[in-house]
Write an enzyme that holds these catalytic residues in place. Structure first.
Site, PDB file in Angstrom:
ATOM      1  N   CYS A  18       3.444 -10.170  12.184  1.00 51.48           N
ATOM      2  CA  CYS A  18       3.272  -9.391  13.460  1.00 51.48           C
ATOM      3  C   CYS A  18       3.047 -10.294  14.752  1.00 51.48           C
ATOM      4  O   CYS A  18       2.691 -11.356  15.247  1.00 51.48           O
ATOM      5  CB  CYS A  18       1.010  -9.826  13.462  1.00 51.48           C
ATOM      6  SG  CYS A  18       1.254  -8.922  11.533  1.00 51.48           S
ATOM      7  N   ILE A  33      11.111 -13.835   1.365  1.00 49.13           N
ATOM      8  CA  ILE A  33      11.369 -13.718   3.075  1.00 49.13           C
ATOM      9  C   ILE A  33      10.664 -12.356   3.484  1.00 49.13           C
ATOM     10  O   ILE A  33      10.711 -11.080   2.239  1.00 49.13           O
ATOM     11  CB  ILE A  33      12.586 -13.100   3.227  1.00 49.13           C
ATOM     12  CG1 ILE A  33      13.272 -11.932   2.640  1.00 49.13           C
ATOM     13  CG2 ILE A  33      13.427 -14.293   3.513  1.00 49.13           C
ATOM     14  CD1 ILE A  33      15.118 -11.922   3.573  1.00 49.13           C
ATOM     15  N   GLY A  71       4.257  -0.128  10.905  1.00 50.95           N
ATOM     16  CA  GLY A  71       3.281  -0.291  11.216  1.00 50.95           C
ATOM     17  C   GLY A  71       1.862  -0.753  10.856  1.00 50.95           C
ATOM     18  O   GLY A  71       1.476  -0.971  12.051  1.00 50.95           O
ATOM     19  N   LEU A  72       2.138  -1.041   9.989  1.00 47.01           N
ATOM     20  CA  LEU A  72       1.131  -1.842   8.914  1.00 47.01           C
ATOM     21  C   LEU A  72      -0.331  -0.830   9.350  1.00 47.01           C
ATOM     22  O   LEU A  72      -1.768  -1.458   9.611  1.00 47.01           O
ATOM     23  CB  LEU A  72       0.675  -3.221   9.808  1.00 47.01           C
ATOM     24  CG  LEU A  72       1.856  -4.237   9.542  1.00 47.01           C
ATOM     25  CD1 LEU A  72       1.399  -5.752  10.076  1.00 47.01           C
ATOM     26  CD2 LEU A  72       1.771  -4.661   8.036  1.00 47.01           C
ATOM     27  N   ASN A  84      12.035   0.430   7.296  1.00 46.18           N
ATOM     28  CA  ASN A  84      10.699   0.987   8.135  1.00 46.18           C
ATOM     29  C   ASN A  84       9.946   0.306   9.185  1.00 46.18           C
ATOM     30  O   ASN A  84      10.524  -0.470   9.275  1.00 46.18           O
ATOM     31  CB  ASN A  84       9.469   1.049   6.404  1.00 46.18           C
ATOM     32  CG  ASN A  84       9.015  -0.500   6.622  1.00 46.18           C
ATOM     33  OD1 ASN A  84       8.119  -1.034   7.883  1.00 46.18           O
ATOM     34  ND2 ASN A  84       9.642  -1.246   6.610  1.00 46.18           N
ATOM     35  N   THR A  99      11.083  -2.650  -2.164  1.00 44.04           N
ATOM     36  CA  THR A  99      11.761  -1.896  -1.839  1.00 44.04           C
ATOM     37  C   THR A  99      12.147  -1.014  -3.115  1.00 44.04           C
ATOM     38  O   THR A  99      11.596   0.226  -3.543  1.00 44.04           O
ATOM     39  CB  THR A  99      12.826  -2.167  -1.057  1.00 44.04           C
ATOM     40  OG1 THR A  99      12.323  -2.387  -0.228  1.00 44.04           O
ATOM     41  CG2 THR A  99      13.396  -0.872  -1.255  1.00 44.04           C
TER      42      THR A  99
END
Length: 302
Positions: A130, A191, A72-73, A69, A266
């Site tokens: 980020c 992670i 882009g937050l 994915n 996920t």
């Protein structure tokens, strides 16, 4: 009865199973399928100081053993989150951990200050994957010095305990973990996703508009377990382990490797009931192995 309670930085969780940020919304989206009160904690999607539109589409691609994915937050910003999502979570008996994202240290601290007086927020998870726009776009989490500096600054502004979420896209994750601990982190979560790429060969184009994306799912599980084990040997603060958890067995690997708690990510997309199945499966394991307290299993691998 098995005692599944765990404690992280003075915060007690009824069980060690949480949701991984970005895979569960803020709980609203899954509440028709999952009794949120059964979870150890709801970890929210990333929250920024202002709304973020996210990356162009397509933003998700299926891969063997998981997904990729580059969302882009995307998020509505801290004000909307506090006005809409936190009041919804009031009705559930679970801990709330808010994931915080930003492009500069000031961005992070602005959100942390905004959340400081919110009683429903139990802990903060700081997403340091980020890009740091003030330093050429390298992610905060890829430089030990940057990890220590942003951790220390966030701690100055935070009222709640701070969890630093580590990126695996580094040469030595234990170096980053030690830097976070030195900066005053109360705990680590790890992670985050591994950077990957998928190409649509029929169209000779990138499967994701961003070209690269974060790989998650069962394929990353052995890598994540190894990194949690190594980090547990290097630091003295608690670890929340995540990466490809789809069953109680997957979760128990992390706990035996040294994680105090685990987060399911996920797998929620494939089976919204995964978190509940993992909780039940851990309890069944404890009964079969005559384990009274879950804490007996933390780091017990030999």
């Amino acid at each position: 009865m098995c005692n599944m309670k765990v404690s992280i930085a003075g915060t007690e969780f009824k069980n060690p199973v949480m949701t991984a940020s970005g895979t569960f919304g803020s709980g609203i989206e899954y509440s028709d399928f999952v009794d949120l009160s059964r979870l150890g904690a709801v970890v929210t999607k990333g929250v920024a100081n202002v709304p973020w539109p996210g990356n162009p589409t397509p933003r998700i691609a299926e891969i063997r053993g998981g997904m990729m994915n580059a969302i882009g937050l995307q998020n509505p910003g801290a004000d909307t989150f506090c006005e809409r999502d936190l009041p919804f979570l009031e009705q559930y008996d679970t801990k709330v951990i808010v994931n915080v994202c930003g492009r500069t240290t000031e961005d992070y601290c602005e959100v942390v200050e905004r959340l400081a007086e919110e009683a429903r927020v139990d802990m903060l998870e700081i997403n340091i994957s980020c890009p740091n726009v003030k330093h050429g776009g390298i992610a905060f989490g890829q430089s030990p010095r940057a990890v220590e500096e942003i951790t220390r600054e966030v701690k100055r502004h935070a009222k709640q305990p701070v969890i630093m979420k580590l990126s695996p896209n580094v040469t030595d994750i234990t170096e980053m973990a030690r830097a976070a601990q030195e900066g005053g982190a109360d705990a680590l979560s790890m992670i985050n996703t591994l950077t990957g790429m998928k190409i649509d060969v029929e169209r000779a184009t990138f499967a994701i508009a961003n070209k690269t994306g974060g790989v998650s799912g069962p394929a990353v599980h052995p890598i994540a377990v190894r990194m949690v084990y190594e980090t547990a040997q290097a630091v003295s603060i608690p670890i929340i382990g995540m990466g490809g958890i789809a069953s109680a067995e997957d979760a128990l690997e992390f706990i035996l490797a040294g994680a105090t708690a685990v987060a399911v990510g996920t797998a929620n997309f494939r089976n919204p009931l995964t978190t509940i199945e993992v909780i039940d499966g851990i309890e069944d394991y404890m009964k079969r192995h005559h384990v009274e307290n879950l804490t007996e299993l933390i780091g017990a691998v030999h």
